[in-house]
Design an enzyme around this catalytic site. Structure first.
Site, short mmCIF file in Angstrom:
data_model
loop_
_atom_site.label_atom_id
_atom_site.label_comp_id
_atom_site.label_asym_id
_atom_site.label_seq_id
_atom_site.Cartn_x
_atom_site.Cartn_y
_atom_site.Cartn_z
N SER A 181 0.86 -1.21 0.00
CA SER A 181 -0.07 -0.02 0.17
C SER A 181 0.68 1.37 -0.04
CB SER A 181 -1.13 0.08 1.19
OG SER A 181 -0.43 0.62 2.38
N LYS B 208 -0.66 4.90 6.39
CA LYS B 208 -1.07 5.46 5.27
C LYS B 208 -0.82 6.82 5.35
CE LYS B 208 -3.78 2.20 3.90
NZ LYS B 208 -3.27 0.88 3.41
#
Length: 190
Positions: free
Chosen positions: A54, A103
């Protein structure tokens, strides 16, 4: 009758007595540091193992070539205060609450975000007390982020990734201010 033998080990003239004294002193010394380590891990900082695709290409640059994980230092001091666009944060995933996700903050409260699929609307306004987070990998399958579950509450944020410690080629501070995102964001008036 093991008790008489055990009593002889702890008696004054036992040859084991110096060992037991040193061992108990060492054990006491270690035990007193356990609460300190827990406090530091919970409130000051910790090592974070970053795996998965990610955050590729910024983190885990070799995710498709090896199984190694990047290691980062996560500062937990004022974890959700003074957030800025581009910072990399760790938070408890709204989708799987037992998973700690990593993130990048894309938008802050009041910002208007032009979303990507699978988000059901073309734009989203980030509500107060929330942030919009996305992975750096543009592959939809590689990252479950705010495009999947919407803005996340700041109370889910556990820390800010401030340094990359491993691999050595990426070693150093995270230069989040240099991040140029591809997601279009209209900043809220401050």
């Amino acid at each position: 009758m093991a008790f008489p033998r055990l009593a002889s080990i702890f008696s004054r003239g036992s040859r084991y007595r110096p060992f037991l004294r040193d061992f108990s002193f060492t054990l006491f010394g270690i035990a007193t540091w356990v609460p300190v380590c827990i406090f530091i891990n919970q409130h000051v900082g910790e090592l974070t193992f970053i795996n998965g695709a990610s955050m590729y290409p910024y983190l885990n640059t070799g995710y498709n070539n090896s199984t190694r994980k990047d290691i980062g230092y996560t500062s937990k001091w004022n974890s959700f205060h003074n957030l800025e666009r581009g910072m990399i944060v760790t938070f408890w995933s709204p989708d799987h609450p037992e998973v700690l996700a990593v993130k990048r903050v894309i938008a802050l409260p009041g910002d208007k975000v032009f979303t990507r699929a699978p988000y059901p609307y073309p734009t989203a306004i980030v509500p107060s007390g929330h942030v919009w987070v996305e992975g750096d990998n543009r592959d939809r399958e590689a990252s479950k982020d705010s495009n999947y579950y919407g803005p996340i509450s700041m109370s889910l944020i556990t820390g800010k990734v401030t340094h990359v410690l491993y691999p050595w080629s990426s070693f150093g501070s995270v230069k989040w201010w240099e991040f140029k995102g591809k997601t279009r964001v209209i900043k809220a008036r401050e």
